[in-house]
Scaffold this motif. Structure first.
Motif, PDB file in Angstrom:
ATOM      1  N   ALA A 253     -32.045  22.374  32.751  1.00  0.00           N
ATOM      2  CA  ALA A 253     -31.477  23.719  32.874  1.00  0.00           C
ATOM      3  C   ALA A 253     -29.983  23.712  32.598  1.00  0.00           C
ATOM      4  O   ALA A 253     -29.465  24.580  31.874  1.00  0.00           O
ATOM      5  CB  ALA A 253     -31.768  24.270  34.273  1.00  0.00           C
ATOM      6  N   ALA A 254     -29.266  22.736  33.161  1.00  0.00           N
ATOM      7  CA  ALA A 254     -27.819  22.681  32.965  1.00  0.00           C
ATOM      8  C   ALA A 254     -27.463  22.438  31.503  1.00  0.00           C
ATOM      9  O   ALA A 254     -26.566  23.079  30.947  1.00  0.00           O
ATOM     10  CB  ALA A 254     -27.221  21.593  33.856  1.00  0.00           C
ATOM     11  N   MET A 255     -28.171  21.514  30.846  1.00  0.00           N
ATOM     12  CA  MET A 255     -27.867  21.226  29.446  1.00  0.00           C
ATOM     13  C   MET A 255     -28.216  22.412  28.551  1.00  0.00           C
ATOM     14  O   MET A 255     -27.502  22.705  27.588  1.00  0.00           O
ATOM     15  CB  MET A 255     -28.618  19.983  28.994  1.00  0.00           C
ATOM     16  N   ASN A 256     -29.307  23.117  28.867  1.00  0.00           N
ATOM     17  CA  ASN A 256     -29.634  24.317  28.088  1.00  0.00           C
ATOM     18  C   ASN A 256     -28.515  25.353  28.185  1.00  0.00           C
ATOM     19  O   ASN A 256     -28.191  26.031  27.205  1.00  0.00           O
ATOM     20  CB  ASN A 256     -30.948  24.916  28.573  1.00  0.00           C
ATOM     21  N   LEU A 257     -27.923  25.481  29.377  1.00  0.00           N
ATOM     22  CA  LEU A 257     -26.808  26.411  29.522  1.00  0.00           C
ATOM     23  C   LEU A 257     -25.601  25.940  28.720  1.00  0.00           C
ATOM     24  O   LEU A 257     -24.959  26.742  28.023  1.00  0.00           O
ATOM     25  CB  LEU A 257     -26.436  26.565  30.998  1.00  0.00           C
ATOM     26  N   VAL A 258     -25.290  24.657  28.800  1.00  0.00           N
ATOM     27  CA  VAL A 258     -24.130  24.127  28.067  1.00  0.00           C
ATOM     28  C   VAL A 258     -24.271  24.387  26.575  1.00  0.00           C
ATOM     29  O   VAL A 258     -23.333  24.852  25.916  1.00  0.00           O
ATOM     30  CB  VAL A 258     -23.971  22.618  28.361  1.00  0.00           C
ATOM     31  N   THR A 259     -25.443  24.097  26.021  1.00  0.00           N
ATOM     32  CA  THR A 259     -25.640  24.296  24.580  1.00  0.00           C
ATOM     33  C   THR A 259     -25.645  25.783  24.216  1.00  0.00           C
ATOM     34  O   THR A 259     -25.144  26.163  23.154  1.00  0.00           O
ATOM     35  CB  THR A 259     -26.948  23.632  24.125  1.00  0.00           C
ATOM     36  N   THR A 260     -26.187  26.627  25.095  1.00  0.00           N
ATOM     37  CA  THR A 260     -26.185  28.068  24.819  1.00  0.00           C
ATOM     38  C   THR A 260     -24.761  28.612  24.796  1.00  0.00           C
ATOM     39  O   THR A 260     -24.390  29.408  23.923  1.00  0.00           O
ATOM     40  CB  THR A 260     -27.019  28.818  25.876  1.00  0.00           C
TER      41      THR A 260
ATOM     42  N   ALA B  16     -22.740  30.160  21.585  1.00  0.00           N
ATOM     43  CA  ALA B  16     -22.187  31.516  21.654  1.00  0.00           C
ATOM     44  C   ALA B  16     -20.668  31.539  21.521  1.00  0.00           C
ATOM     45  O   ALA B  16     -20.059  32.615  21.586  1.00  0.00           O
ATOM     46  CB  ALA B  16     -22.602  32.173  22.973  1.00  0.00           C
ATOM     47  N   GLY B  17     -20.053  30.372  21.346  1.00  0.00           N
ATOM     48  CA  GLY B  17     -18.606  30.314  21.216  1.00  0.00           C
ATOM     49  C   GLY B  17     -17.864  30.433  22.522  1.00  0.00           C
ATOM     50  O   GLY B  17     -16.657  30.738  22.525  1.00  0.00           O
ATOM     51  N   ARG B  18     -18.550  30.182  23.626  1.00  0.00           N
ATOM     52  CA  ARG B  18     -17.913  30.266  24.938  1.00  0.00           C
ATOM     53  C   ARG B  18     -17.665  28.864  25.489  1.00  0.00           C
ATOM     54  O   ARG B  18     -18.288  27.885  25.075  1.00  0.00           O
ATOM     55  CB  ARG B  18     -18.789  31.074  25.891  1.00  0.00           C
ATOM     56  N   ASP B  19     -16.759  28.775  26.431  1.00  0.00           N
ATOM     57  CA  ASP B  19     -16.347  27.484  26.981  1.00  0.00           C
ATOM     58  C   ASP B  19     -17.437  26.933  27.914  1.00  0.00           C
ATOM     59  O   ASP B  19     -17.728  27.545  28.952  1.00  0.00           O
ATOM     60  CB  ASP B  19     -15.041  27.653  27.752  1.00  0.00           C
TER      61      ASP B  19
END
Length: 553
Positions: A386-393, A397-400
């Motif tokens: 879940a955490a890695m999916n958020l990081v890649t998303t 999306a160009g967000r930090d």
């Protein structure tokens, strides 16, 4: 353990230890340590007397009297052999069972294969040592939660049965394939339209009482299940005896995901058969009152909300496929659920639900919510995913992504040390997940150890199952971890397993989907409830969700 031993036998590089009753209590390898904490051999359904134990330099023999006499002999004269003889001396037919159950030592992994005239069990050590492979040489085995001396639990007057098992040390799971007869079909876990192929015409298919479609094609026999069946035991008769091939045919994953999402929505009061059959299908009353207290009487029935974050994440995953009748209604239900009764949940599935809602709606607020949740996650199953999916998303999306990335790294550091922030040990499957998620692009000793462990947990391509069948939810997460391995891992592991990681993941996926579909179709909830988990719909969702996630790795 060895401290309880009254007798010890030396076998190759290992010591077998027996207690005063002649029961095996440990097997310890000179270099690789403990493999077994016992070998439980019991007579079920019949009383026996106290054991009479005979000991010699190279064997231990135990005799128990009763309506069924039981003799057990362990010999190391020419390897480690276990011979079990049982005789019905009661003077009448009776029901009884002789059961054998290996007890792996702590940290070891076991795999069992029971197929009537053919059977074996395997124990892998904690390190890189050889496998203990024990093969049935004579007798018949019934498939239960342990090995049971067959051919059935019914014993005629005076009936005598013999079991002979023989152990050996083999280097890896590929070498352990020697236990399989040369004609054994491969694979036995198949897509739903692909036939099982028996390439030995000396194996006569007994299709009486089974729903099979059997065709002779050249020098092979091709078998498919009857319509609606996904799991069938194929009985093959030969001079060796009757061999049982447990074959499975799996529907497509997106079809199963859509079916299970529909069941979750149905239970929430949103009929997938007719999604507008409620008086007010869009009445999504907030189940929290003005004080913020949760009222379980609201948000159910006509209001239609889901009961778990796993359900929310799976319904959102199913939106990507073609199977849901009313995807817009399903999306409304998930949003109402996540902002209502599920809004206090802080588990990985809640993160996945937020990511799914962002994908479906484009609302970046769901990414902010997911980031907050990741900051609260400890080392739990699916946490790293879940955490890695958020990081890649976020990166896409160009967000930090730095804040959730640091949270992921912090938990991963605890996993590397083996203990969480409170000093509690972290389960091995969770440690392996974090290592594999953060090990993308690498192949080192730690990842190799995690990959080998997964292969041993899932049989490396051998037929069979973990002792007792294993937990399908755990096996689904192990499939997800297998999908994380790259080409370098595949090249090395294909030399140790019968198949590579991707094929092992595919076969295990088919097995899980076939079992799940067959159980749901044949035993719907409320019909034979004792054969199913307490909450079969949620149980199924917990199996399907990791399999869906595995498709994106």
């Amino acid at each position: 353990m060895v401290g309880r031993a009254a007798t010890q036998l030396r076998w190759c590089e290992a010591v077998l230890a027996f207690d005063e009753d002649g029961e095996l209590v440990s097997l310890v390898h000179d270099q690789w340590g403990p493999y077994l904490d016992g070998l439980d051999i019991r007579l079920a359904g019949s009383d026996t007397t106290a054991p009479l134990v005979a000991r010699a330099e190279d064997e231990v023999e135990v005799h128990r009297d009763g309506p069924v006499h039981l003799d057990i002999r362990h010999s190391v004269l020419a390897g480690w052999d276990q011979r079990i003889v049982a005789v019905n001396t009661s003077g009448a037919p009776r029901a009884a069972g002789v059961r054998l159950r290996p007890v792996p030592a702590r940290g070891c992994e076991a795999w069992t294969w029971s197929a009537g005239a053919e059977a074996a069990w395997i124990v892998a050590p904690r390190g890189d040592g050889p496998l203990l492979v024990v093969r049935q040489r004579q007798g018949a085995t019934e498939a239960t939660d342990a090995f049971e001396l067959g051919p059935s639990s019914h014993w005629d007057v005076g009936e005598r049965r013999l079991w002979h098992w023989q152990a050996s040390w083999l280097p890896d799971l590929r070498a352990a394939a020697v236990v399989l007869p040369g004609w054994w079909p491969d694979p036995v876990d198949l897509p739903d339209t692909v036939p099982l192929v028996i390439a030995d015409l000396d194996q006569a298919v007994d299709d009486e009482g089974e729903d099979l479609e059997v065709d002779l094609v050249g020098d092979t026999v091709e078998i498919l299940p009857a319509a609606g069946r996904h799991r069938v035991t194929v009985r093959l008769n030969s001079a060796r005896g009757t061999t049982l091939v447990e074959a499975r045919w799996a529907p497509a994953l997106d079809q199963v995901a859509a079916t299970w999402a529909g069941r979750l929505l149905d239970r929430a009061g949103v009929s997938e058969t007719n999604p507008y059959d409620h008086a007010d299908p869009y009445d999504l009353t907030d189940p929290y009152d003005l004080t913020g207290a949760y009222d379980p009487g609201l948000g159910h029935g006509l209001t239609g909300v889901l009961g778990t974050t796993t359900a929310a994440a799976l319904v959102l995953a199913a939106l990507a496929g073609p199977g849901l009748v009313d995807p817009l209604r399903a999306l409304d239900v998930v949003e109402a659920s996540v902002t209502g009764p599920l809004r206090a949940r802080t588990d990985p599935e809640a993160v996945l639900a937020c990511l799914g809602l962002h994908t479906a709606t484009g609302d970046t607020g769901w990414l902010d919510r997911a980031a907050d949740l990741v900051g609260e996650l400890g080392p739990v199953p699916l946490g790293a995913v879940a955490a890695m999916n958020l990081v890649t998303t976020l990166a896409t999306a160009g967000r930090d992504p730095s804040v959730p990335a640091r949270a992921l790294a912090r938990v991963a550091a605890h996993c590397a040390g083996g203990f969480d922030a409170e000093g509690q040990p972290i389960p091995r499957d969770v440690r392996a997940e974090y290592a594999l998620v953060l090990g993308a692009g690498r192949w080192d000793a730690g990842l190799r150890d995690a990959a080998r462990w997964l292969g041993r947990r899932l049989g490396g391509g051998l037929p069979g199952q973990p002792p007792g069948g294993g937990d399908p939810r755990t096996m689904a997460r192990e499939v997800l971890m297998l999908r994380m391995l790259d080409e370098r891992a595949a090249y090395e592991l294909e030399n140790e397993w019968l198949v590579g990681p991707a094929e092992l993941a595919e076969r295990t996926t088919r097995r899980l989907l076939a079992d799940l579909t067959d159980a749901a179709d044949r035993f719907p909830a409320g019909v034979i409830a004792d054969l199913l988990p307490d909450d079969p719909v949620t149980f199924g969702a917990q199996v399907v969700l990791p399999l869906v996630l595995a498709q994106s790795w």
